[in-house]
Design an enzyme around this catalytic site. Sequence first.
Site, short mmCIF file in Angstrom:
data_model
loop_
_atom_site.label_atom_id
_atom_site.label_comp_id
_atom_site.label_asym_id
_atom_site.label_seq_id
_atom_site.Cartn_x
_atom_site.Cartn_y
_atom_site.Cartn_z
N HIS A 1 0.70 -1.48 -0.06
CA HIS A 1 0.46 -0.54 0.11
C HIS A 1 1.31 1.37 0.25
O HIS A 1 1.82 1.16 0.93
CB HIS A 1 -0.53 -0.57 1.22
N ASP B 1 3.16 -4.19 8.18
CA ASP B 1 1.99 -3.72 7.60
C ASP B 1 0.42 -4.36 7.81
O ASP B 1 0.60 -5.00 7.67
CB ASP B 1 1.46 -2.53 6.46
N GLN C 1 -4.48 -5.22 7.09
CA GLN C 1 -5.07 -6.02 6.47
C GLN C 1 -5.84 -7.32 7.18
O GLN C 1 -5.97 -7.86 6.79
CB GLN C 1 -5.40 -6.48 5.07
N LYS D 1 -11.32 -0.77 10.60
CA LYS D 1 -10.98 -1.93 9.70
C LYS D 1 -11.76 -2.82 10.67
O LYS D 1 -12.06 -3.89 9.68
CB LYS D 1 -9.71 -2.26 8.98
N CYS E 1 -5.02 2.28 -3.57
CA CYS E 1 -3.67 2.53 -2.68
C CYS E 1 -2.40 2.00 -3.00
O CYS E 1 -1.88 1.84 -2.59
CB CYS E 1 -3.25 3.26 -1.88
#
Length: 410
Positions: free
Chosen positions: A119, A196, A199, A222, A361
């Site tokens: 991302h 990261d 997700q 999220k 993104c």
Amino acid sequence: MHINKNDFPILQQQMHQHDMVYLDNAATSQKPQVVIDAITKYYQLSNANVHRGIYELSQHATEAYEQARDKVTAFLHAQQREEVLFTRGTTESLNWIACTYGIANVHDGDEIVLSYMEHHANIVPWQQLAKKVNAKLKYIALNEDGTLNMADAQKQITSRTKIVAVAHASNVLGVVNPIKKLADLAHQQGAVIVVDGAQSTPHMPVDVQQIQADFFAFSGHKMLGPMGIGVLYGKRQLLEAMPPAQFGGEMIERVGLLDATFQPLPWKFEAGTPNVAGAIGLGVAIDYLNQIGMDNVQQHEKDLVNYILPKLSEIDGVRVYGPQAANHSGVIAFNVDQLHPHDLATALDQQGVAIRAGHHCAQPLMHYLNASATARASFYIYNTMADADKLVDSIMATKEYFNHGIRSFG
């Protein structure tokens, strides 16, 4: 796994006279009533600034805020609560690392290793750091199915590597990366690994100690929580050595005319009035997910993906990106021949199905895939097989509409 959709007020409405099917969970999740109520209750009954107030209301607010930190600590299986910092979200967390640890530890000629599936939030901060210190950016290649090429990872991570920054799960391809193996490669070369987790954290069990993450970032919105709250986890010895990312109230210990000293962890990084309501909301979202069980959350999404991927692949002209169902998260990117993703998303919206279309993104990944954009459907705990069927049926109806000019979707 049974989730009561009535827990989510927003899902009770219609779009364009159709029952809404929300499939943009990779962008943000919807919020259960208990999270909404917790935020409202804080502002109604406990609103006060934290840490400094002697009066009872402030002490109640401080207790609720710090209890949320404890919930995050347990959720991530962090070793100590001092390793959990509240931020505005994944993007801010990654920027903090780049402008503190990165500036102090990456120098002229050093290397920062990313992957092609990142991302922008896990690319641009490292680009800016590399420019400042004259470091080199390197990218790990992908296999044909979109998974990370681990042979290339071993080649890219060298004795000059200082930081490896990789997504735990891709926001486009549905790939879940082998973070523990990457961490081993990084640590063998004396580098740190930055993960990261935007997700992954909402969708699967996360144990930052087991995967040996040095830093781990995620966003509350999220995973059923409110917007504007996120987390940066870091190993204590790394955080202790890092300078604060911001300066001001809350994080100071003593201030003189020419110098200042700072609070211990975790507060030395939390300058200014924090997002107390956001932290409380995130804590309640974690409670909700814990009641379901993260293993159950992960299995539910696997079941949905195993159900829908073959159906999508059977549609003539549909190309699905990423690995096969067994190795796929709840994020599915695809394109339909002769249809721009924006047109497809607009047509699905008219049928009550909310998906995302664009570059997500992830422009370097789009270039790597030779695609200007894709459509993306992303599933979560409140989605059902019926939602998957509705997506498939709506794609078929859209193809029919554009191919033969049927007047409406019905």
